[in-house]
Design a protein around this motif. Sequence first.
Motif, PDB file in Angstrom:
ATOM      1  N   ALA A  24     -11.423  16.564  -2.479  1.00 19.29           N
ATOM      2  CA  ALA A  24     -12.483  16.014  -2.465  1.00 19.29           C
ATOM      3  C   ALA A  24     -12.555  14.022  -2.701  1.00 19.29           C
ATOM      4  CB  ALA A  24     -13.882  16.345  -2.760  1.00 19.29           C
ATOM      5  N   VAL A  25     -11.717  14.442  -4.007  1.00 23.04           N
ATOM      6  CA  VAL A  25     -11.498  12.630  -4.261  1.00 23.04           C
ATOM      7  C   VAL A  25     -10.006  13.069  -4.472  1.00 23.04           C
ATOM      8  CG1 VAL A  25     -11.182  11.874  -6.678  1.00 23.04           C
ATOM      9  CG2 VAL A  25     -12.867  13.765  -6.498  1.00 23.04           C
ATOM     10  N   VAL A  26      -9.406  11.647  -4.272  1.00 24.00           N
ATOM     11  CA  VAL A  26      -8.034  10.971  -3.646  1.00 24.00           C
ATOM     12  C   VAL A  26      -7.975   9.737  -4.547  1.00 24.00           C
ATOM     13  CG1 VAL A  26      -6.255  10.189  -2.570  1.00 24.00           C
ATOM     14  CG2 VAL A  26      -8.359  11.949  -1.928  1.00 24.00           C
ATOM     15  N   PRO A  27      -7.785   9.932  -5.957  1.00 22.86           N
ATOM     16  CA  PRO A  27      -7.693   9.180  -6.610  1.00 22.86           C
ATOM     17  C   PRO A  27      -6.598   7.784  -6.302  1.00 22.86           C
ATOM     18  CG  PRO A  27      -6.449  10.965  -7.829  1.00 22.86           C
ATOM     19  CD  PRO A  27      -6.578  11.007  -6.023  1.00 22.86           C
ATOM     20  N   LEU A  28      -6.375   7.341  -5.725  1.00 22.16           N
ATOM     21  CA  LEU A  28      -5.851   6.035  -5.382  1.00 22.16           C
ATOM     22  C   LEU A  28      -5.138   4.794  -6.385  1.00 22.16           C
ATOM     23  CD1 LEU A  28      -6.831   4.717  -1.942  1.00 22.16           C
ATOM     24  CD2 LEU A  28      -5.595   6.171  -2.287  1.00 22.16           C
ATOM     25  N   GLN A  29      -6.152   4.488  -7.429  1.00 20.18           N
ATOM     26  CA  GLN A  29      -5.787   3.973  -8.371  1.00 20.18           C
ATOM     27  C   GLN A  29      -6.649   4.317  -9.951  1.00 20.18           C
ATOM     28  OE1 GLN A  29      -4.238   2.479 -11.417  1.00 20.18           O
ATOM     29  NE2 GLN A  29      -5.975   0.654 -11.546  1.00 20.18           N
ATOM     30  N   PRO A  30      -6.198   5.669 -10.515  1.00 20.69           N
ATOM     31  CA  PRO A  30      -6.878   5.994 -11.346  1.00 20.69           C
ATOM     32  C   PRO A  30      -7.090   5.359 -13.130  1.00 20.69           C
ATOM     33  CG  PRO A  30      -4.957   7.335 -11.582  1.00 20.69           C
ATOM     34  CD  PRO A  30      -4.990   6.265 -10.136  1.00 20.69           C
ATOM     35  N   ASN A  31      -6.268   4.330 -12.882  1.00 18.42           N
ATOM     36  CA  ASN A  31      -6.030   3.813 -14.237  1.00 18.42           C
ATOM     37  C   ASN A  31      -7.410   2.108 -14.175  1.00 18.42           C
ATOM     38  OD1 ASN A  31      -3.615   5.281 -14.899  1.00 18.42           O
ATOM     39  ND2 ASN A  31      -2.412   3.913 -13.282  1.00 18.42           N
ATOM     40  N   GLY A  32      -7.725   1.942 -15.436  1.00 19.37           N
ATOM     41  CA  GLY A  32      -8.498   1.070 -16.084  1.00 19.37           C
ATOM     42  C   GLY A  32     -10.048   1.044 -16.107  1.00 19.37           C
ATOM     43  N   ALA A  33     -10.053   0.052 -16.955  1.00 22.61           N
ATOM     44  CA  ALA A  33     -11.478   0.102 -17.440  1.00 22.61           C
ATOM     45  C   ALA A  33     -12.777  -0.163 -17.278  1.00 22.61           C
ATOM     46  CB  ALA A  33     -11.503  -0.353 -18.950  1.00 22.61           C
ATOM     47  N   ARG A  34     -11.889  -0.873 -16.369  1.00 28.41           N
ATOM     48  CA  ARG A  34     -13.456  -1.627 -15.352  1.00 28.41           C
ATOM     49  C   ARG A  34     -14.490   0.164 -14.825  1.00 28.41           C
ATOM     50  NH1 ARG A  34     -12.713  -6.682 -13.294  1.00 28.41           N
ATOM     51  NH2 ARG A  34     -13.727  -5.968 -11.570  1.00 28.41           N
ATOM     52  N   ILE A  35     -15.982  -0.264 -14.253  1.00 33.38           N
ATOM     53  CA  ILE A  35     -16.386   0.742 -13.091  1.00 33.38           C
ATOM     54  C   ILE A  35     -15.474   0.798 -12.171  1.00 33.38           C
ATOM     55  CG2 ILE A  35     -18.728   0.941 -12.360  1.00 33.38           C
ATOM     56  CD1 ILE A  35     -20.105  -0.984 -13.399  1.00 33.38           C
ATOM     57  N   PRO A  36     -15.079   2.949 -12.005  1.00 29.78           N
ATOM     58  CA  PRO A  36     -14.676   3.018 -10.866  1.00 29.78           C
ATOM     59  C   PRO A  36     -14.877   2.153  -9.354  1.00 29.78           C
ATOM     60  CG  PRO A  36     -15.058   4.487 -13.048  1.00 29.78           C
ATOM     61  CD  PRO A  36     -16.021   3.669 -12.768  1.00 29.78           C
ATOM     62  N   LEU A  53      -6.040  -2.014  -0.136  1.00 28.65           N
ATOM     63  CA  LEU A  53      -7.012  -2.440  -1.196  1.00 28.65           C
ATOM     64  C   LEU A  53      -7.048  -1.791  -2.759  1.00 28.65           C
ATOM     65  CD1 LEU A  53      -9.977  -4.560  -0.933  1.00 28.65           C
ATOM     66  CD2 LEU A  53     -10.805  -1.834   0.123  1.00 28.65           C
ATOM     67  N   ALA A  54      -7.003  -0.802  -2.177  1.00 27.94           N
ATOM     68  CA  ALA A  54      -6.779  -0.733  -4.350  1.00 27.94           C
ATOM     69  C   ALA A  54      -5.741  -1.263  -5.155  1.00 27.94           C
ATOM     70  CB  ALA A  54      -6.411   0.838  -4.377  1.00 27.94           C
ATOM     71  N   GLN A  55      -4.738  -2.094  -4.538  1.00 25.47           N
ATOM     72  CA  GLN A  55      -3.364  -2.664  -5.308  1.00 25.47           C
ATOM     73  C   GLN A  55      -4.073  -3.537  -4.793  1.00 25.47           C
ATOM     74  OE1 GLN A  55      -0.403  -1.983  -2.331  1.00 25.47           O
ATOM     75  NE2 GLN A  55       0.182   0.145  -3.140  1.00 25.47           N
ATOM     76  N   SER A  56      -4.679  -4.344  -4.389  1.00 29.59           N
ATOM     77  CA  SER A  56      -5.124  -5.403  -4.131  1.00 29.59           C
ATOM     78  C   SER A  56      -6.016  -6.224  -5.535  1.00 29.59           C
ATOM     79  CB  SER A  56      -5.541  -6.290  -3.146  1.00 29.59           C
ATOM     80  OG  SER A  56      -6.398  -6.064  -2.651  1.00 29.59           O
ATOM     81  N   LEU A  57      -6.830  -4.366  -5.938  1.00 27.11           N
ATOM     82  CA  LEU A  57      -7.633  -5.356  -6.942  1.00 27.11           C
ATOM     83  C   LEU A  57      -7.536  -4.973  -8.481  1.00 27.11           C
ATOM     84  CD1 LEU A  57     -10.707  -3.095  -5.615  1.00 27.11           C
ATOM     85  CD2 LEU A  57     -10.765  -4.844  -5.089  1.00 27.11           C
ATOM     86  N   GLY A  58      -6.502  -5.046  -8.536  1.00 27.23           N
ATOM     87  CA  GLY A  58      -5.635  -5.482 -10.155  1.00 27.23           C
ATOM     88  C   GLY A  58      -5.576  -3.274 -10.936  1.00 27.23           C
ATOM     89  N   HIS A  59      -4.610  -3.771 -11.595  1.00 29.64           N
ATOM     90  CA  HIS A  59      -3.564  -2.629 -12.311  1.00 29.64           C
ATOM     91  C   HIS A  59      -5.432  -1.892 -12.963  1.00 29.64           C
ATOM     92  CE1 HIS A  59      -0.367  -2.160 -10.597  1.00 29.64           C
ATOM     93  NE2 HIS A  59      -0.128  -3.331 -10.683  1.00 29.64           N
ATOM     94  N   ASP A  60      -6.583  -2.804 -13.465  1.00 27.54           N
ATOM     95  CA  ASP A  60      -7.364  -1.856 -14.196  1.00 27.54           C
ATOM     96  C   ASP A  60      -8.901  -2.084 -13.822  1.00 27.54           C
ATOM     97  OD1 ASP A  60      -7.835  -4.751 -12.996  1.00 27.54           O
ATOM     98  OD2 ASP A  60      -8.909  -5.457 -15.461  1.00 27.54           O
ATOM     99  N   GLN A  61      -8.204  -1.830 -11.845  1.00 26.45           N
ATOM    100  CA  GLN A  61      -9.678  -1.710 -11.033  1.00 26.45           C
ATOM    101  C   GLN A  61      -9.468  -0.070 -10.956  1.00 26.45           C
ATOM    102  OE1 GLN A  61     -13.202  -2.401 -10.324  1.00 26.45           O
ATOM    103  NE2 GLN A  61     -13.180  -0.191 -10.215  1.00 26.45           N
TER     104      GLN A  61
END
Length: 283
Positions: A24-36, A53-61
């Motif tokens: 049910a949950v696909v973590p395309l980018q699970p890392n980072g301290a910002r609000i998921p 899109l997940a990549q373009s938001l950065g490694h902290d998102q």
Amino acid sequence: TIARMASLLDEDDPSITSMNECDAVVPLQPNGARIPFFCFPGADENPYYFQHLAQSLGHDQPFYVIRDPRPIHERGAYTVEEVAERSIAAIRSVQDRGPYIVGGHCYGGIVAFEVARQLVGRGEDVGALVLFEAPAPGYPKVFRHWKKYCRQAISVLRGAHHAGLDDLRLHLNVLMGLFKRKAAVLNRRLLIRTGLQRVAERLEEPVHPNARAGRSYVPKSLACEAIQFIAADEWHSTLILDNPLLGWKEFIQGEFVIRKTPGKAAAIFEYPHVRELGGQLRA
């Protein structure tokens, strides 16, 4: 790779396993301290076109895609409200309390809207609802006020709009399609409300159940900030119809922002357009 795709097509490949369900949950980018950011895909539920899109938001998102884990052939007839309730449980398995940021593309935007509505109804904080080319349920609608038709007629007479027979035929076909869809939606609601889901399921076999659920959804007001990203190069006829992407203003009790991003429809999630979309979304 091409070699891997070829091996997947080989029935004797021992690495192939049968999958009857998905996560049910696909973590395309699970890392980072910002609000998921919890995002819902279109009706076919493919989560991976959000990868760029997940990549373009950065490694902290953190970026998670939420989808229905049940096999299509086992779902039967269901409503957006039911999908949203199950999706909230999936979201809370990652983030147990707000503020939440949810969004979705096309049909996924409808689900995200209902998820946000249910979260707010439970007393949770929803920081923002993000829509990507998501048409409001019940739209497109024919202009209701006669003054709009008069303005369109004057525009045509002055030559500002060219209205030939082909154009007229196109819009008549759109109107006929709207009437047929409205009748089908009303019939579906009646069957489900009276407990005749089995009858609805037999009628819906040729159509994806997500499409049916989205068409029959009736939104209620949502007290939340919302933003709609519109593909700048995608054409929407507004000669006799309201723009379906702007219809959310009718239901949002909060700031509703329209942002245009380069590309056509789903192309906004592909390079090079996704860089602009990602920059705007991150901001």
